[in-house]
Design a protein around this motif. Structure first.
Motif, mmCIF file in Angstrom:
data_model
loop_
_atom_site.group_PDB
_atom_site.id
_atom_site.type_symbol
_atom_site.label_atom_id
_atom_site.label_comp_id
_atom_site.label_asym_id
_atom_site.label_seq_id
_atom_site.Cartn_x
_atom_site.Cartn_y
_atom_site.Cartn_z
ATOM 1 N N VAL A 13 0.960 -1.347 0.111
ATOM 2 C CA VAL A 13 0.099 -0.022 -0.023
ATOM 3 C C VAL A 13 0.824 1.373 -0.081
ATOM 4 O O VAL A 13 0.550 2.160 -0.589
ATOM 5 C CB VAL A 13 -0.992 0.002 1.428
ATOM 6 C CG1 VAL A 13 -1.709 1.345 1.437
ATOM 7 C CG2 VAL A 13 -2.003 -1.024 1.157
ATOM 8 N N ALA A 35 3.984 6.208 -5.497
ATOM 9 C CA ALA A 35 3.851 6.316 -6.951
ATOM 10 C C ALA A 35 2.788 7.485 -7.208
ATOM 11 O O ALA A 35 2.694 7.915 -8.257
ATOM 12 C CB ALA A 35 3.319 4.848 -7.643
ATOM 13 N N LEU A 36 1.905 7.604 -6.199
ATOM 14 C CA LEU A 36 0.624 8.525 -6.562
ATOM 15 C C LEU A 36 1.063 9.971 -5.887
ATOM 16 O O LEU A 36 0.434 10.817 -6.431
ATOM 17 C CB LEU A 36 -0.753 8.116 -5.716
ATOM 18 C CG LEU A 36 -1.448 6.933 -6.350
ATOM 19 C CD1 LEU A 36 -2.490 6.299 -5.212
ATOM 20 C CD2 LEU A 36 -1.657 6.784 -7.654
ATOM 21 N N VAL A 96 2.270 1.868 -3.341
ATOM 22 C CA VAL A 96 1.302 2.545 -4.249
ATOM 23 C C VAL A 96 1.024 4.045 -3.993
ATOM 24 O O VAL A 96 1.040 4.944 -4.792
ATOM 25 C CB VAL A 96 -0.218 1.871 -4.189
ATOM 26 C CG1 VAL A 96 -1.324 2.636 -4.887
ATOM 27 C CG2 VAL A 96 0.053 0.387 -4.323
#
Length: 420
Positions: free
Chosen positions: A386, A392-393, A389
């Motif tokens: 998580v 990356a965001l 992720v």
């Protein structure tokens, strides 16, 4: 230690100019007071007041929930009135609140007072940040915040020592809230010695609660909440894991927090370099996620082996890696907060950005600890996934928010002024 090395270390925490020294002194007084109260509150309320551990825990959690509203509310107030005066009033109010703890003798009075104090306390952060934004040039704000955080850890550690001394005798326990009250008064007095600051322009028709209506900005806050998981992992989840699911000697667990605190004191300022812009801050935030994920995976290894030496070594290494993630994410948060906040609404936006830590403090312990205790190795792997992720965001989310800020900036003709 050579004098040159000592001078270099001192320069990290003691700025050369008087304005920044005053800001550091305010932070030191505040941090010592919080160190005294936070570390000694459970002892004080259970042994001196006579409350149960469950009642104390529920009250302190309720105080945390009050920060969800007050952080934004006081940020909005800071955008509309003299920030120096507001911060001084908040510290004086806190002093009164902590003093009243010495009169609490039942659980109802405790609940009411702890929520009121918590509501005011969470308002000091956005007000301080807004005031700092008024007094300090944009390119210097992140470094100064880093210095203030290092000083906060120093002061907090000193406060723990004071609380420990007060806990030696039942008669001295009342000194825990009273000492904190005195230090809040000291902080208030120091605030009055700050300059007024320059007038800040505000739009004549400023929308209320603009920060929580700014969806791109909320996206950055949401992703940052995940990247701030190091707060919960270092303070709660990792110690709980080490005590209940590993063969690590229990006496080592408290030393992990000391190691983390010293690491932050020594390296937080250095980690802030490059976070002065939104682009730089988002890159540092992304890298902090890599370090955080690596720390989680390092802890996960301890679920596969019961050798005391290997387990202890892995957990100590994990704390080091998580500490790197912490100082990087903290620096990036200041850069993103200041960089994405409109100059006319810094208090509100910075108060809203504080929610990424406040919400982590509220929901993090239950969620993260529950996951790793229930699923062990795969729980740590899931958290790491998580976090990756979120890494990356964060940069795309920051770019989107920055474009929204640029597009919505008010024209000069639409501005009025308010004293800082």
């Amino acid at each position: 230690m050579p004098l040159s090395r000592l001078a270099t270390l001192s320069a990290r925490f003691i700025p050369a100019d008087s304005l920044r020294r005053k800001l550091i002194a305010i932070r030191l007084a505040e941090s010592i007071g919080k160190g005294v109260f936070i570390s000694g509150s459970v002892v004080y309320f259970t042994l001196h007041v006579g409350l149960s551990a469950g009642q104390v825990g529920l009250g302190l959690s309720a105080a945390g929930f009050s920060g969800l509203l007050s952080s934004i509310a006081f940020g909005m107030v800071a955008d509309r009135m003299n920030r120096r005066r507001l911060l001084s009033i908040l510290f004086v109010t806190l002093a009164v609140g902590f003093s009243l703890y010495s009169l609490v003798d039942n659980v109802i009075a405790f609940y009411v007072l702890v929520m009121c104090v918590g509501f005011v306390e969470y308002g000091t952060s956005p007000t301080t940040s807004a005031l700092l934004g008024t007094l300090v040039p944009p390119e210097e704000r992140v470094r100064l915040k880093a210095m203030m955080r290092s000083v906060f850890n120093i002061g907090f550690s000193l406060g723990i020592g004071v609380a420990a001394a007060a806990a030696l005798s039942p008669r001295l326990l009342v000194m825990i809230p009273l000492t904190t009250a005195v230090l809040m008064i000291a902080a208030a007095v120091l605030v009055t010695r700050l300059p007024e600051g320059e007038a800040k322009p505000i739009p004549s028709g400023l929308r209320r609660f603009a920060a929580v209506r700014d969806l791109p900005f909320l996206g950055v806050i949401g992703v940052s909440t995940v990247l701030a998981s190091h707060v919960t992992i270092v303070l709660v989840t990792l110690p709980l894991w080490a005590l209940t699911r590993t063969s690590m000697p229990h006496f080592v667990v408290p030393l992990l927090l000391i190691f983390n605190t010293v690491f932050v004191i020594l390296f937080q300022v250095r980690a802030s370099k490059g976070a002065e812009t939104v682009l730089g801050a988002s890159r540092i935030a992304r890298r902090s996620g890599y370090w955080l994920a690596a720390g989680c995976l390092t802890v996960a290894v301890t679920a596969l082996n019961s050798n005391v030496i290997l387990v202890s070594g892995a957990i100590i290494a994990a704390v080091l890696v998580l500490s790197v993630a912490e100082i990087m994410q903290s620096a990036s948060a200041w850069g993103l907060g200041f960089g994405l906040a409109p100059e006319h609404a810094q208090g509100e936006y910075l108060g809203a950005f504080d929610l990424h830590v406040i919400s982590q403090n509220i929901i993090g312990p239950a969620i993260l600890s529950g996951i790793v205790i229930a699923f062990g190795f795969w729980g740590w792997v899931a958290i790491a996934a998580v976090v990756l992720v979120a890494s990356a965001l964060i940069a795309p989310a920051a770019r989107r928010s920055e474009r929204k800020l640029a597009a919505s900036s008010p024209e000069p003709a639409e501005l009025s002024t308010v004293s800082a």
